[in-house]
Design an enzyme around this catalytic site. Structure first.
Site, PDB file in Angstrom:
ATOM      1  N   ARG A 103       0.872  -1.172   0.000  1.00  0.00           N
ATOM      2  CA  ARG A 103       0.000   0.000   0.000  1.00  0.00           C
ATOM      3  C   ARG A 103       0.909   1.222   0.000  1.00  0.00           C
ATOM      4  O   ARG A 103       2.116   1.115   0.236  1.00  0.00           O
ATOM      5  CB  ARG A 103      -0.908   0.021   1.229  1.00  0.00           C
ATOM      6  N   HIS A 584      -8.402  11.144  19.064  1.00  0.00           N
ATOM      7  CA  HIS A 584      -8.582   9.729  18.705  1.00  0.00           C
ATOM      8  C   HIS A 584      -8.075   8.832  19.829  1.00  0.00           C
ATOM      9  O   HIS A 584      -8.765   7.891  20.251  1.00  0.00           O
ATOM     10  CB  HIS A 584      -7.824   9.461  17.404  1.00  0.00           C
ATOM     11  N   GLU A 585      -6.861   9.102  20.316  1.00  0.00           N
ATOM     12  CA  GLU A 585      -6.283   8.239  21.356  1.00  0.00           C
ATOM     13  C   GLU A 585      -7.022   8.387  22.681  1.00  0.00           C
ATOM     14  O   GLU A 585      -7.226   7.397  23.394  1.00  0.00           O
ATOM     15  CB  GLU A 585      -4.789   8.533  21.520  1.00  0.00           C
ATOM     16  N   HIS A 588     -10.094   6.324  22.533  1.00  0.00           N
ATOM     17  CA  HIS A 588      -9.877   4.881  22.667  1.00  0.00           C
ATOM     18  C   HIS A 588     -10.127   4.407  24.104  1.00  0.00           C
ATOM     19  O   HIS A 588     -10.467   3.242  24.326  1.00  0.00           O
ATOM     20  CB  HIS A 588      -8.454   4.512  22.247  1.00  0.00           C
ATOM     21  N   GLU A 647     -11.895   1.689  16.267  1.00  0.00           N
ATOM     22  CA  GLU A 647     -11.163   2.726  15.541  1.00  0.00           C
ATOM     23  C   GLU A 647     -12.109   3.775  14.958  1.00  0.00           C
ATOM     24  O   GLU A 647     -11.775   4.964  14.914  1.00  0.00           O
ATOM     25  CB  GLU A 647     -10.318   2.101  14.432  1.00  0.00           C
ATOM     26  N   ASP A 651     -11.984   7.688  15.672  1.00  0.00           N
ATOM     27  CA  ASP A 651     -11.879   8.693  14.602  1.00  0.00           C
ATOM     28  C   ASP A 651     -12.953   9.763  14.747  1.00  0.00           C
ATOM     29  O   ASP A 651     -12.681  10.968  14.652  1.00  0.00           O
ATOM     30  CB  ASP A 651     -12.023   8.034  13.226  1.00  0.00           C
TER      31      ASP A 651
END
Length: 750
Positions: A103, A584-585, A588, A647, A651
């Site tokens: 990728r 984001h973190e 989590h 995730e 996000d």
């Protein structure tokens, strides 16, 4: 007028005449006044232009940021129809996936650039290097020493095989050599205890989820030779991978027999390796699907070793399998004795139940063929070229790549993965701007505050649970850049690698030494307290992390660079970049997994039943949303909305928190200057920079792989899914209601 000028000129050029006082004519006076006025106007205009502020930032950093954004985007695309194309269309036109890559994305470009820095610092000899750094450089030199590696062929592996009970298919008279001393307990344990290779049974020492200050023994289902259990269907899109996998086994077995000058019976090789494939298919089918392993409360089954023996009896080669003997075979290597009263955690009771009838069907030879193969396949890339090339078709089937990664890149990554603190020291000294730490600390404080404030907006969560959520958010510990000790405490760094001694001519042995060292270190932790101050990542990493057991967020030095962050780029870009990553973190800690752990990192249910039920209802919206996306690169398969839920929640939470934090910044500090060449305001730039972080594409083979194995949604769907749920995005880009990027139904958890 002409006569006067002529006289003046003549006077200037002819013999002097008697002086007499001259007067300025009206015309001369008029001209002089006009010149003076023009001069004043010109000076005024210059002064005004020099101080004129047109609201455009013209610094070199702003110009660089604007150029990057413009290059990556396709301004002709309609942002409300397909924001991925709008944000990344230019990037997709300019970038081709390298032959060595499965990728390619902006993330991968940053990683490529980091690897170049690692190469430079690892290959540079310095007499003043501390011992730990010297060892890292020796390991790197041994890895890039292809002439030495090629000259040894497969001999290093042949020397090792007797230590793991050989590989029957590549041996002569295996039953006579090993059969009498072979037991399943010893064979499985030997691979685990010495080399950290977990086949058939995944035994490991890790943090006790319900008491995160302690370590405990875990039993789980193993990883497989192919990327996921789906591959073992061996039909359709998976057929090529299965064929290549068996061919890979046969090729390596043939090479080893050739090296030992043993006769080669192609039919026998094919028969035995296909038997391995049959066995591995059955094991794959016995494993539990990832989507059924998302609830840590259900995964956690604590019992004594005696109860494990009673509940999950196995039989191999007509003999009962002793869980106690197996466990002690492993733990005795670090001088720890395990009694039957020892408590252990079983993550995969269903797998262990299904394993019993499978093992009774296969002989010791079959089982050993599988176990040795799974270890050997990891080591092939450390041997000579002919061994490496045996993997080509298999690599192509899984990743779509037609060339191996450049040796120096592979080696830089290998050394970084095994000596992350020594390499982190080199990276920080070479490339990290220390002032970034304080700026990011401030960003974390702002975004944490926004997260806590937005709890009040959540109608689905009751006050009692909100209070606990706030306590957990306040307790999150941050780690930014790098551990100070890797720079300031040379003795500690040297002692970390004290037991390791590498040789430049023995790369294979260096790898084995690393496997033994890391596994021994992990097993010894059983009787040690969990060090919650320990970093969960090295510094030279382009990524960010959250640890549920430590309630810790980590932002390594490697990610603190554009487009994520720069102290000199516009704050809209920083909030849309590293700000979103911070959010984001933090989120989590409250996703479908993290929400099950309290502020101390313990697996504890701190939710009221009503709030827990509402969380699941809110989350289901995202499961459906992302699960309805189909990915053309993966043959039109749907994304797995369950496996990617954590995730996706992170996000969506991250972008919302970062945007609100940026709004607070603007209220406090005022609007920033616009970027040159872009007809976009800073609200729009915030979302554009967020999106461009995820610009990238995949090879079809790796898309098929990734959709089954990656807990992240593909980059284009991370952009589209998140922004479809953002009313602020729709407002910034004036997207009409029910346009593709502004659907009426929006999902929100946090």
């Amino acid at each position: 007028m002409g006569r006067s000028e002529s006289q003046m000129d003549i006077t200037d050029i002819n013999a002097p005449k008697p002086k007499k006082k001259q007067r300025w004519t009206p015309l001369e006076i008029s001209l002089s006044v006009l010149v003076l006025l023009l001069t004043i106007i010109a000076v005024t205009m210059i002064a005004l232009y020099a101080t004129y502020d047109d609201g455009i930032c013209k610094s070199s950093d702003c110009i660089k940021s604007a150029a990057r954004l413009i290059q990556n985007m396709d301004a002709s695309a309609e942002p409300c129809t397909d924001f991925f194309k709008y944000a990344c269309g230019g990037w997709l036109k300019r970038n081709v996936i390298p032959e060595t890559s499965s990728r390619y994305s902006n993330f991968d470009i940053l990683r490529d650039e980091l690897e170049v820095i690692l190469k430079d610092v690892l290959q540079e000899p310095k007499t003043e290097d501390i011992v730990a750094v010297q060892k890292a450089k020796t390991l790197y030199r041994s890895c890039i020493n292809e002439s030495a590696i090629d000259s040894r062929g497969g001999q290093p592996l042949l020397t090792l095989l007797p230590d793991i009970y050989g590989w029957p298919v590549a041996s002569q008279n295996w039953e006579q050599t090993y059969g009498t001393s072979w037991t399943a307990e010893k064979s499985i344990a030997q691979l685990n205890s010495k080399y950290g290779k977990k086949v058939l049974i995944n035994f490991f020492v890790g943090t006790d989820d319900k008491n995160s200050t302690q370590h405990i023994i875990h039993f789980d289902q193993p990883r497989l030779g192919l990327p996921s259990r789906d591959y073992y269907e061996c039909t359709g899109i998976y057929k090529e991978a299965c064929t290549a996998y068996v061919d890979f086994m046969i090729s390596v077995a043939r090479l080893i027999r050739q090296e030992q000058r043993l006769p080669i019976d192609e039919n026998q090789l094919s028969l035995e390796m296909n038997k391995v494939m049959e066995l591995e298919k059955e094991i794959a089918n016995a494993t539990t699907k990832p989507e059924d392993r998302n609830d840590p409360m259900l995964l956690y089954n604590k019992m004594t070793l005696a109860k494990l023996q009673n509940n999950f009896s196995l039989e191999i080669n007509g003999k009962p399998f002793s869980w106690s003997n197996f466990t002690n075979e492993i733990m005795s290597t670090v001088n720890i004795n395990i009694q039957n009263e020892e408590e252990v955690v079983v993550y995969a009771p269903e797998y262990l139940t299904k394993l019993k009838p499978i093992l009774t069907k296969y002989s010791p030879r079959d089982l050993q063929n599988l176990m040795s193969w799974r270890f050997i396949m990891d080591l092939v890339s450390s041997l000579s070229r002919n061994y490496k090339e045996s993997r080509n078709a298999f690599r192509k089937a899984l990743y779509g790549t037609t060339s191996e990664t450049a040796t120096w890149r592979r080696c830089a990554n290998y050394v970084n993965g095994n000596m992350e603190n020594a390499v982190g020291r080199l990276y920080v000294e070479a490339a990290f701007a220390g002032e970034s730490k304080h700026v990011v600390e401030d960003l974390i404080a702002q975004i944490r505050e926004v997260f806590i404030q937005t709890l009040d907006d959540l109608t689905w969560m009751d006050a009692e649970t909100k209070k606990k959520a706030e306590e957990k958010a306040l307790a999150i510990k941050e780690r930014i850049g790098y551990p100070d000790d890797i720079i300031s405490n040379e003795n500690k760094l040297n002692n970390e690698y004290l037991e390791l001694n590498y040789k430049e001519e023995e790369y294979f042995e260096n790898i084995i030494q690393n496997l033994k060292f890391s596994q021994s270190k992990q097993l010894k932790k059983l009787r040690e307290k969990v060090d919650k101050d320990e970093w969960i990542s090295g510094a030279a990493v382009v990524n960010a992390f959250y640890s549920s057991g430590r309630n810790q967020i980590v932002f390594p030095a490697g990610i603190l660079q554009p487009p994520f962050f720069s102290a000199r780029q516009s704050n809209s870009l920083n909030y849309g970049g590293i700000g979103m990553v911070i959010g984001h973190e933090i989120t989590h800690g409250f996703d479908d997994n993290g929400r099950n752990f309290n502020k101390d990192g313990d697996l504890v249910d701190w939710w009221t039943q009503q709030s827990a039920n509402n969380f699941k209802d809110q989350s289901q919206c995202m499961v459906y949303q992302y699960g309805n996306f189909t990915w053309d690169l993966a043959g039109g398969q749907h994304l797995n909305g369950i496996n990617t839920l954590g995730e996706n929640i992170a996000d969506n939470g991250g972008i919302g928190q970062a945007y609100r934090a940026y709004q607070n910044y603007v209220k406090k500090n005022g609007e920033e200057k616009l970027l040159p060449g872009l007809d976009l305001n800073h609200k729009q730039l915030f979302f554009l920079n967020f999106a461009q972080v995820w610009c990238g594409t995949y090879r079809p083979e790796y898309a098929v792989n990734s959709i089954k194995t990656d807990v992240h949604s593909p980059g284009n769907f991370r952009i589209i899914g998140t922004l479809q749920n953002s009313a602020e995005f729709a407002d910034a880009f004036h997207c009409r209601k029910n346009s593709y990027m502004n659907p009426e139904r929006k999902c929100r958890v946090w």
